[in-house]
Design an enzyme around this catalytic site. Structure first.
Site, PDB file in Angstrom:
ATOM      1  N   PRO A   1     -20.264 -29.128 -90.980  1.00 39.45           N
ATOM      2  CA  PRO A   1     -20.030 -28.486 -92.272  1.00 39.45           C
ATOM      3  C   PRO A   1     -18.753 -28.968 -92.958  1.00 39.45           C
ATOM      4  CG  PRO A   1     -19.187 -27.080 -90.550  1.00 39.45           C
ATOM      5  CD  PRO A   1     -19.734 -28.316 -89.862  1.00 39.45           C
ATOM      6  N   TRP A   2     -18.542 -28.463 -94.162  1.00 38.38           N
ATOM      7  CA  TRP A   2     -17.375 -28.872 -94.935  1.00 38.38           C
ATOM      8  C   TRP A   2     -16.152 -27.990 -94.698  1.00 38.38           C
ATOM      9  CZ3 TRP A   2     -16.384 -24.548 -97.669  1.00 38.38           C
ATOM     10  CH2 TRP A   2     -17.457 -23.769 -98.114  1.00 38.38           C
TER      11      TRP A   2
ATOM     12  N   PRO B   1     -21.813 -35.970 -91.302  1.00 35.60           N
ATOM     13  CA  PRO B   1     -20.819 -35.030 -91.810  1.00 35.60           C
ATOM     14  C   PRO B   1     -21.245 -34.497 -93.171  1.00 35.60           C
ATOM     15  CG  PRO B   1     -20.068 -37.271 -92.169  1.00 35.60           C
ATOM     16  CD  PRO B   1     -21.373 -37.363 -91.418  1.00 35.60           C
ATOM     17  N   SER B   2     -20.623 -33.403 -93.592  1.00 33.93           N
ATOM     18  CA  SER B   2     -20.899 -32.887 -94.933  1.00 33.93           C
ATOM     19  C   SER B   2     -20.598 -33.949 -95.977  1.00 33.93           C
ATOM     20  CB  SER B   2     -20.044 -31.648 -95.207  1.00 33.93           C
ATOM     21  OG  SER B   2     -20.095 -31.302 -96.585  1.00 33.93           O
TER      22      SER B   2
ATOM     23  N   ASP C   1     -32.741 -34.110 -93.117  1.00 38.44           N
ATOM     24  CA  ASP C   1     -34.183 -33.919 -92.925  1.00 38.44           C
ATOM     25  C   ASP C   1     -34.776 -35.047 -92.086  1.00 38.44           C
ATOM     26  OD1 ASP C   1     -36.694 -32.415 -93.767  1.00 38.44           O
ATOM     27  OD2 ASP C   1     -37.171 -34.422 -94.482  1.00 38.44           O
TER      28      ASP C   1
ATOM     29  N   SER D   1     -25.181 -23.199 -92.944  1.00 35.51           N
ATOM     30  CA  SER D   1     -25.736 -21.962 -93.491  1.00 35.51           C
ATOM     31  C   SER D   1     -27.029 -21.585 -92.781  1.00 35.51           C
ATOM     32  CB  SER D   1     -26.016 -22.132 -94.984  1.00 35.51           C
ATOM     33  OG  SER D   1     -27.077 -23.056 -95.190  1.00 35.51           O
TER      34      SER D   1
ATOM     35  N   GLU E   1     -25.289 -22.991 -85.137  1.00 34.51           N
ATOM     36  CA  GLU E   1     -24.175 -22.064 -85.373  1.00 34.51           C
ATOM     37  C   GLU E   1     -24.144 -21.843 -86.868  1.00 34.51           C
ATOM     38  OE1 GLU E   1     -21.179 -20.432 -86.650  1.00 34.51           O
ATOM     39  OE2 GLU E   1     -20.016 -22.227 -86.169  1.00 34.51           O
TER      40      GLU E   1
ATOM     41  N   GLU F   1     -22.897 -12.560 -96.553  1.00 33.18           N
ATOM     42  CA  GLU F   1     -21.696 -13.374 -96.381  1.00 33.18           C
ATOM     43  C   GLU F   1     -21.151 -13.816 -97.736  1.00 33.18           C
ATOM     44  OE1 GLU F   1     -20.361 -16.809 -93.264  1.00 33.18           O
ATOM     45  OE2 GLU F   1     -22.337 -17.024 -94.192  1.00 33.18           O
TER      46      GLU F   1
END
Length: 496
Positions: free
Chosen positions: A164-165, A190-191, A226, A242, A263, A395
């Site tokens: 994630p970022w 990576p993001s 994907d 997410s 996660e 969230e």
């Protein structure tokens, strides 16, 4: 310590780092890309250049490299692999300030926060290097008469990872360390918003890691992620992101029946009883609620406070929020709250706060987008939040702390558990019995008592419910990235 010279060096390194995929031990632009992706400094909206948007062809090349490298890497002894991971950790330690400064520029992270995160990267590498050398299995023995059984612990194979970022390099390390320590090879995406520290790490590690062991493909989740999830040459997918991203990965991975390690999000409740140390709680929440501008899946963003101390607690929390220093991390280490990652993220946070306000919640501080460059949102405190409302259950992923009231212990636990997420929670009380009851009843993978957001490499980080499944950190992560093979040998009849 990060100085102006370090920031200048980081800006220069950002300009010079190869903007390319890292496949089979080298940076490459071969194969054509699906256009480019713009990188923006979220603190001032300045351009950080572009990166190529990868295609399924790049995933194919990376998987092929990982599969070629797998027999040799898996065949090494744990001690040999550990030496490589320690060498990688040495490189990280030698470049702590540089990597932290790059993280601050690319992600808008305060310098102090970024400086705290980079040592976790090397710590993860060193821990997993050692842990893989002590992997456990049931004792060999005759569990069936005349047959000797033992268990082999083997790598899963090629692991695809999506990071994630919000913690780009730290989350990459939480994947890289156990995956490689266990003998797997890897394809990492990576993001697309924060790839720079990953690219710099690959540049630093090019002569340390054998070719093909760790490959990086840049691009979007909808194309590269994907393709990885569907790829028959990838044996397992691991994602931090997410809930929607996790669902997409799991659905795609089902087609090839590959393992999935997720996660995902969180909505961490902070249960404050009437005997809690309010000053300690507020001091902790001023960090744990607003760290990384609240862009933290375990952030202390949802307080459930006993009605007898509610007003006192809220007054203290508002003062703490208003005392935070907001600004561009480049202004120095005094900055405590930077921007959120993008205009879209800022606008999503603002819209959620506006809806809570319309639903009757009171915004006691913050709650308005400031008129300045950068994607800033102020530290915000909201009270009178209705149980079951969007603000209570969904969230925010921004610098917003909401406060609800409770009267009885059972009501507090019920409210805390009234979310689909199950990542983290904390309870604040001086009563040991109440503390133990709450820890047992809170349905979350990590529960702190009189603390929040303290994490140890030796201990697992795991979610329940919509927060996903699969363990990061600790020896449990090694379990997730290995497979067990039962070997049974017929001993035959004794010979005289």
């Amino acid at each position: 310590m990060i100085t102006k010279d370090t920031l200048t060096e980081a800006a220069d390194r950002i300009a010079r780092v190869p903007r390319a995929h890292f496949i089979d031990g080298a940076f490459t632009t071969a194969g054509g890309d699906a256009g480019t992706i713009a990188l923006i400094n979220p603190a001032n909206e300045a351009s950080l250049g572009t990166i190529p948007s990868g295609t399924p062809a790049h995933v194919d090349a990376a998987v092929a490299a990982a599969r070629r490298a797998l027999p040799g890497w898996a065949g090494r002894t744990p001690a040999d692999r550990a030496e490589v991971l320690h060498a990688l950790a040495d490189v990280v330690d030698a470049n702590v300030d540089l990597l932290a400064a790059i993280e601050a520029i690319n992600g808008g992270k305060p310098l102090a926060a970024a400086s705290d995160e980079i040592p976790v990267v090397s710590d993860s590498l060193r821990f997993m290097a050692g842990a893989a050398r002590t992997a456990q299995a049931p004792a060999a023995g005759q569990y069936a008469e005349g047959h000797l059984s033992y268990v082999r612990r083997e790598p899963v194979g090629v692991v695809g990872a999506i990071t994630p970022w919000n913690y780009p390099l730290m989350m990459a390390a939480w994947k890289i360390a156990p995956v490689l320590a266990a003998g797997n090879t890897m394809v990492l995406k990576p993001s697309q918003l924060t790839p720079l520290t990953t690219l710099v790490l690959m540049e630093l590690a090019a002569d340390i890691l054998p070719a093909g062991v760790l490959n990086v493909v840049l691009g979007t989740g909808s194309i590269v992620g994907d393709a990885m999830s569907h790829h028959p040459g990838i044996d397992m997918m691991a994602l931090t992101g997410s809930v929607r991203s996790g669902q997409s990965v799991a659905e795609a991975a089902a087609a090839t029946v590959k393992r999935v390690h997720l996660e995902l999000g969180g909505k961490a409740p902070v249960v404050i009883f009437d005997d809690a140390d309010l000053d300690s709680a507020v001091e902790t929440l001023a960090v744990a609620g607003y760290v990384n501008a609240g862009q933290e899946c375990g952030a202390a963003t949802r307080v459930i406070c006993h009605e007898d101390v509610h007003d006192e607690f809220v007054a203290k929390l508002v003062r703490a929020a208003e005392a935070l220093t907001i600004g561009d991390p480049a202004e120095g280490e005094s900055i405590e709250l930077g921007p959120v990652i993008s205009a879209a993220q800022r606008d999503r946070i603002a819209a959620m706060v506006d809806r809570a306000r319309r639903d009757g919640a009171k915004v006691l501080t913050g709650g308005q987008v400031p008129d300045r460059a950068g994607y800033f949102y102020p530290p915000t405190v909201i009270t009178d939040v209705a149980a079951g409302s969007e603000m209570a259950r969904e969230e925010v992923f921004g610098p917003v702390i909401s406060v609800e009231r409770f009267t009885t212990e059972s009501e507090a636990i019920a409210k805390a558990n009234d979310v689909v997420y199950g990542l983290a929670a904390s309870v604040w009380t001086a009563d040991p019995g109440r503390m133990l009851r709450a820890v047992e009843q809170l349905d979350f993978g990590t529960v702190w008592a009189n603390s929040h957001l303290a994490v140890a490499t030796e201990m697992p980080w795991v979610g329940f419910g919509h927060s996903g499944y699969g363990r990061d950190n600790g020896t449990y992560a090694l379990d997730d990235y290995t497979r067990t093979k039962h070997v049974m040998l017929a001993m035959g009849a004794a010979r005289d």
